[in-house]
Every structure is written in C-alpha cells, then in structure tokens.
Design an enzyme around this catalytic site. Structure first.
Site, PDB file in Angstrom:
ATOM      1  N   LYS A 167       0.835  -1.219   0.000  1.00 20.74           N
ATOM      2  CA  LYS A 167       0.000   0.000   0.000  1.00 20.74           C
ATOM      3  C   LYS A 167       0.861   1.257   0.000  1.00 20.74           C
ATOM      4  CE  LYS A 167      -1.837  -1.493   3.798  1.00 20.74           C
ATOM      5  NZ  LYS A 167      -1.282  -2.856   3.850  1.00 20.74           N
ATOM      6  N   GLY A 209       3.323  -0.838   8.813  1.00 23.14           N
ATOM      7  CA  GLY A 209       4.675  -0.527   8.344  1.00 23.14           C
ATOM      8  C   GLY A 209       4.590  -0.400   6.841  1.00 23.14           C
TER       9      GLY A 209
HETATM   10  P1  GDP Z   1       2.314  -2.174   3.077  1.00 26.35           P
HETATM   11  O1  GDP Z   1       2.220  -2.402   4.543  1.00 26.35           O
HETATM   12  O2  GDP Z   1       1.095  -2.635   2.352  1.00 26.35           O
HETATM   13  O3  GDP Z   1       2.680  -0.761   2.723  1.00 26.35           O
HETATM   14  O4  GDP Z   1       3.496  -3.103   2.559  1.00 26.35           O
HETATM   15  P2  GDP Z   1       4.937  -3.293   3.265  1.00 26.35           P
HETATM   16  O5  GDP Z   1       5.759  -2.090   3.007  1.00 26.35           O
HETATM   17  O6  GDP Z   1       4.779  -3.747   4.653  1.00 26.35           O
HETATM   18  O7  GDP Z   1       5.470  -4.544   2.462  1.00 26.35           O
HETATM   19  C1  GDP Z   1       5.634  -4.535   1.089  1.00 26.35           C
HETATM   20  C2  GDP Z   1       7.107  -4.841   0.778  1.00 26.35           C
HETATM   21  O8  GDP Z   1       7.250  -5.149  -0.589  1.00 26.35           O
HETATM   22  C3  GDP Z   1       8.025  -3.655   1.005  1.00 26.35           C
HETATM   23  O9  GDP Z   1       9.288  -4.128   1.372  1.00 26.35           O
HETATM   24  C4  GDP Z   1       8.074  -2.982  -0.358  1.00 26.35           C
HETATM   25  O10 GDP Z   1       9.264  -2.233  -0.563  1.00 26.35           O
HETATM   26  C5  GDP Z   1       8.033  -4.172  -1.259  1.00 26.35           C
HETATM   27  N1  GDP Z   1       7.381  -3.986  -2.560  1.00 26.35           N
HETATM   28  C6  GDP Z   1       6.304  -3.214  -2.873  1.00 26.35           C
HETATM   29  N2  GDP Z   1       5.954  -3.410  -4.161  1.00 26.35           N
HETATM   30  C7  GDP Z   1       6.827  -4.309  -4.668  1.00 26.35           C
HETATM   31  C8  GDP Z   1       6.952  -4.953  -5.926  1.00 26.35           C
HETATM   32  O11 GDP Z   1       6.202  -4.731  -6.864  1.00 26.35           O
HETATM   33  N3  GDP Z   1       7.969  -5.861  -6.056  1.00 26.35           N
HETATM   34  C9  GDP Z   1       8.834  -6.153  -5.036  1.00 26.35           C
HETATM   35  N4  GDP Z   1       9.769  -7.054  -5.256  1.00 26.35           N
HETATM   36  N5  GDP Z   1       8.732  -5.563  -3.836  1.00 26.35           N
HETATM   37  C10 GDP Z   1       7.731  -4.672  -3.653  1.00 26.35           C
HETATM   38  P1  IMO Z   2       0.282  -2.834   7.220  1.00 23.95           P
HETATM   39  O1  IMO Z   2      -0.453  -1.518   7.229  1.00 23.95           O
HETATM   40  C1  IMO Z   2       0.286  -7.019   8.410  1.00 23.95           C
HETATM   41  C2  IMO Z   2      -1.680  -8.010  12.179  1.00 23.95           C
HETATM   42  C3  IMO Z   2      -0.782  -8.537  13.291  1.00 23.95           C
HETATM   43  C4  IMO Z   2      -1.740  -9.470  13.996  1.00 23.95           C
HETATM   44  C5  IMO Z   2      -3.073  -8.720  13.900  1.00 23.95           C
HETATM   45  C6  IMO Z   2      -3.428  -7.927  15.151  1.00 23.95           C
HETATM   46  O2  IMO Z   2       1.747  -2.711   7.244  1.00 23.95           O
HETATM   47  O3  IMO Z   2      -0.246  -3.725   6.146  1.00 23.95           O
HETATM   48  P2  IMO Z   2      -2.495  -5.642  16.150  1.00 23.95           P
HETATM   49  O4  IMO Z   2      -1.123  -5.268  16.613  1.00 23.95           O
HETATM   50  O5  IMO Z   2      -3.018  -4.777  15.040  1.00 23.95           O
HETATM   51  O6  IMO Z   2      -3.466  -5.790  17.278  1.00 23.95           O
HETATM   52  O7  IMO Z   2      -2.320  -7.124  15.543  1.00 23.95           O
HETATM   53  O8  IMO Z   2      -2.940  -7.838  12.800  1.00 23.95           O
HETATM   54  N1  IMO Z   2      -1.282  -6.709  11.607  1.00 23.95           N
HETATM   55  C7  IMO Z   2      -0.687  -6.570  10.421  1.00 23.95           C
HETATM   56  N2  IMO Z   2      -0.253  -7.495   9.544  1.00 23.95           N
HETATM   57  N3  IMO Z   2       0.396  -5.713   8.105  1.00 23.95           N
HETATM   58  C8  IMO Z   2      -0.060  -4.780   8.968  1.00 23.95           C
HETATM   59  O9  IMO Z   2      -0.089  -3.464   8.656  1.00 23.95           O
HETATM   60  C9  IMO Z   2      -0.593  -5.183  10.199  1.00 23.95           C
HETATM   61  N4  IMO Z   2      -1.103  -4.537  11.274  1.00 23.95           N
HETATM   62  C10 IMO Z   2      -1.530  -5.481  12.118  1.00 23.95           C
HETATM   63  O10 IMO Z   2       0.335  -9.211  12.771  1.00 23.95           O
HETATM   64  O11 IMO Z   2      -1.875 -10.662  13.265  1.00 23.95           O
HETATM   65 MG    MG Z   3       3.292  -3.326   6.062  1.00 18.24          MG
END
Ligand code: GDP
Ligand code: IMO
Ligand code: MG
Length: 429
Positions: A16, A40
């Site tokens: 996202k 995160g």
């Molecule tokens: P979010 O929580 O939905 O914002 O996603 P996160 O940042 O937690 O996890 C997504 C991970 O995948 C991060 O390390 C990004 O840098 C990485 N990422 C996002 N889009 C792509 C993609 O198209 N390809 C690859 N290989 N990595 C990606």
């Molecule tokens: P983003 O925005 C993935 C998960 C936790 C746990 C459950 C409840 O980066 O996609 P909490 O601490 O919210 O009470 O935990 O939700 N969880 C996530 N898993 N991405 C997240 O955020 C999350 N935020 C919470 O791992 O299973």
């Molecule tokens: Mg995340």
C-alpha cells in the site's frame, strides 16, 4: 478531482505504501484514517528506503498535505521518532503535516496490556504487533481513551490521566500482578511529547472538507488488510479497527458520497503475519522461496511473513466488502522462475465445494483450496515499464485474476522502487 481510498485486499503488507507514494504525484492530500504504528509502509525512492508507521505515505512529495485522521491511534514516541528520521534526510514537512485533535493516544499501559493479554491467551494468542493497538481502541470504545487534543490541554490531560491511571493501575496490580505505573513519570514524558507535537494540531475534518470543496484530489491511505478488519475479517485474528474502505467515513469524517473510487492493493501471492487461518498457505520449499525472494519479513516487527498462493475466493470477498473499483497488483516480479503458478478458485469445506468465503473462522479453518494451475515466466519483469512488455504468461495470470475477482487491474508494480510501476489504466477514472 475527487476522493479515493487505497485499501489492502489481503492480510496487510500488500504494498500500500509504495502505491500511495506512486499515486501521490497525482494527489493533493493524503490521509491516514485508522490503525496506528502496527502498520509498516515501505517506500523506495531513488534507491532509498523509508518505512512509515504513522505518517501518510505521501510525505516524500514536496507540497503534499499529509493528515493523521481522528480514527487512528497514535503513539507519540513513535511519531516523534518518525518525524526525526524524516528531518534527518532533509524531508520538509512543516506546514503540510497535521494531526487530528480526535486521534487517540497510545499510552504506556496499552503496550503492557497488549503483551499481558497475549500471554494470557497462550496458545490462542493473536500474534499482535505488541504496539498497544487493541487496548487503545478498547479504551476508545470504553470511553477511557485520551485524545491528541486532550494532550495539548495540560490541565485537562492531568485530570484525565489521573482518573484513567487509577483504574489501569488497579487492573495491572490486581489482575495481572504487575507493578503500578507512575503518574508523574507518564505526565512528564507526555507533556514533552505535547510540546513537540503541538505545531501539528489540526481540525482534520475541516481540512479534508476544504480540500474536497476545492476539488483537490484526496487519497485515503488504508492500513492493514481487508481480512484483518474488526467486523468482516477472520475474527478474532484481526486488528482492532475498520480496515475496509467504509472505515474512511468514520475515521476521517466524510460521508460515503464523497468517495469516488476504491483502489484495492493485491499482492500477486498471499502473505500473513501473526496467527489465524490462511487456506492457501505454503509450508513447503515454495513458501520459503517466496519469503526469501519477496523479502517477506514484517516492516514493523521483523517477523517472517507466512506465504502462500493468491486466493481469489478471499479476494472476491474483499472486493465486495470494499466496493473495489480497480486494483493495483504488486510483487509479481517475485513469482518469476517459481515455475507453474497456482490460483485458488474455490474451497472445499467438509467435502462440499464453495466459492463463498466463510464468515466463520471455524469454517475457514476447514477450507481446502481448489487450485487452477497456470504457466509461470522465466523473465525478469522488474524493468518492464509497459503492460505490453510483460511476458504473455504474466498477462494471462493477471487477466485470470481480474476475471475471478471481477475487478480490473489498473496498475502493476514490478519492484519496490517508485519508478517500477506500470500504469495500465487511469486508476482515478
Ligand atoms: P504495506 O504495509 O502494504 O505498505 O506493505 P509493506 O511495506 O509492509 O510490504 C511490502 C514490501 O514489498 C516492502 O518491502 C516494499 O518495498 C516491497 N514492494 C512493494 N511493491 C513491490 C513490488 O512490486 N515488487 C517487489 N519485489 N517488492 C515490492
Ligand atoms: P500494514 O499496514 C500485516 C496483524 C498482526 C496481527 C493482527 C493484530 O503494514 O499492512 P495488532 O497489533 O493490530 O493488534 O495485531 O494484525 N497486523 C498486520 N499485519 N500488516 C499490517 O499493517 C498489520 N497490522 C496489524 O500481525 O496478526
Ligand atoms: Mg506493512
């Protein structure tokens, strides 16, 4: 120039943050409307990685307004740390970063309760991020919560803290056998936070509505994922907020008619952190390969993410729950050279085949995925800049996903970098 919601379609970490950062070049305001630093969100711009937990993912674009809305829960220590690290890399956010007076504070006792409740649950733990999210939202519902606006009114904050802490200390000592927390220590700490964060106080509702009236484009940045939604997710293995697009209304104070589109972020496979059912989970070498190639470790806690095939039964449900109008698919580059790809098209539950995602976790736990197999691709797609450059088998994979979910794909992300993004159609149209 209307309002759009970005929503995670799976169990979080779909990418996202990357997509919000990419789309911000065509936006004016980005709003986080729910969740806290359980999120995160990772941005990679010019090769530099930034992980945001609270600050909206539009912050790296100069001149874009970023707002933390009233539906969030806010750990001031984490926010200050995040602001400091942005400042350290030269990001200028003064005058364009705002915090709603209605955002609820995460207090020290929330983190203690989160951990204590998890250990109380034992084998049935949720696997929370341990950031105090659940207890902070519980206090909001219980009317024990303290809001950002309260923090900035010192006499009011003193009074609220005294009343709440008496209650919390009673529970901590009598129920959990823990040491009581010191009123003076919390007060001193939080008043320092108040001084640091005071400049960012805003009437977020007014700001968002002014932007909408001025026909500016507002992007609402969802956190977590649809299946972690408190009402419609895999309860109790969920987070404590409304993660679905509908959460924007309460969490930012806008009516549903303001929302013009919902962009669902879908990872090309599935991941989940924490406990709870996951029908397409791969507990074999392929799961390990996806985790390694996709660097599937939590951006908040560093925990290894569970990995599995894409699940179109689950995604159809998410599309319904969100009213998803188009999708961005992320991380298909990770699938290159994996070999044949599998898509879950139905479940078998107690010998019966169904295409419906069960609302009850006990039923979902029985679900065996029914797969369709498609050819994979050997090429490295991370440098593709147009849909037509993608291998035919990748196009077929995406088109089949579109067909099964019933929602068009507007964006394909082929790597973590901002520039590694293929825009196939206008996601805002
Ligand atoms: P979010 O929580 O939905 O914002 O996603 P996160 O940042 O937690 O996890 C997504 C991970 O995948 C991060 O390390 C990004 O840098 C990485 N990422 C996002 N889009 C792509 C993609 O198209 N390809 C690859 N290989 N990595 C990606
Ligand atoms: P983003 O925005 C993935 C998960 C936790 C746990 C459950 C409840 O980066 O996609 P909490 O601490 O919210 O009470 O935990 O939700 N969880 C996530 N898993 N991405 C997240 O955020 C999350 N935020 C919470 O791992 O299973
Ligand atoms: Mg995340």
């Amino acid at each position: 120039m209307p309002a759009y919601v970005i929503v995670g379609m799976q169990w979080g970490d779909e990418g996202k943050g990357k997509i919000v950062d990419y789309l911000t070049s065509e936006a004016d305001v980005v709003v986080r409307h729910h969740g806290g630093n359980n999120a995160g969100h990772t941005l990679v711009v010019n090769g530099r990685k930034t992980v945001l937990h609270l600050i909206p993912s539009g912050i790296l674009h100069d001149g874009i307004e970023c707002i933390i809305g009233n539906g969030t829960v806010l750990d001031p220590a984490v926010l200050i740390q995040e602001l400091d690290s942005l400042e350290a890399v030269g990001c200028r956010f003064q005058g364009r970063f705002f915090i709603s007076d209605g955002a609820h504070l995460i207090m020290p006792y929330h983190k203690i309760f989160d951990e204590a409740q998890e250990s109380f649950r034992g084998k049935k733990k949720i696997g929370t991020t341990g950031r105090g999210i659940g207890p902070a939202y519980a206090d909001k519902a219980d009317r024990f919560g303290i809001r950002f606006g309260d923090l900035l009114d010192t006499p009011l904050f003193k009074e609220k803290l005294a009343a709440v802490l008496d209650y919390k200390n009673a529970v901590l000592t009598k129920l959990f056998g823990r040491e009581p927390l010191s009123y003076d220590a919390i007060l001193e700490q939080y008043l320092k936070y108040a001084d640091r964060l005071r400049p960012y106080l805003a009437d977020a509702v007014k700001m968002v509505h002014e932007a909408l009236e001025a026909r500016e484009r507002v992007v609402f940045e969802g956190a977590q994922g649809s299946m972690l939604d408190l009402d419609h997710g895999t309860f109790p293995y969920v987070t404590s907020s409304t993660t679905l697009s509908g959460g924007v209304c309460a969490g930012a104070g806008v009516g549903p008619k303001e929302v013009n589109g919902v962009i669902g972020i879908v990872k090309a496979y599935t991941t989940r952190v924490g406990e709870g059912p996951f029908p397409t989970e791969l507990l074999d070498g392929t799961g390990e390969l996806l985790r390694k190639r996709g660097v599937e470790f939590g951006a908040t806690t560093g925990r290894p993410r569970r990995c599995g095939w894409i699940d179109c039964v689950q995604l159809r449900r998410a599309a319904l729950l969100n009213g998803t109008t188009n999708m961005a698919i992320t991380k298909p580059d990770v699938l290159g050279t994996v070999g044949k790809l599998r898509i879950c098209t139905a479940y078998e539950i107690n010998g019966e085949r169904t295409q419906d995602f069960p609302g009850q976790v006990s039923r979902l736990q029985q679900a065996k995925p029914v797969f369709e197999e498609l050819p994979g691709w050997e090429e490295d797609i991370s440098t593709c800049t147009q849909w037509s450059q993608l291998p035919k088998s990748a196009q077929v994979y995406f088109e089949r996903i579109e067909e099964l979910i019933g929602v068009p794909i507007s964006i394909v992300s082929v790597g973590p970098g901002r520039e590694q993004t293929i825009q196939r159609r206008d996601p805002f149209s």
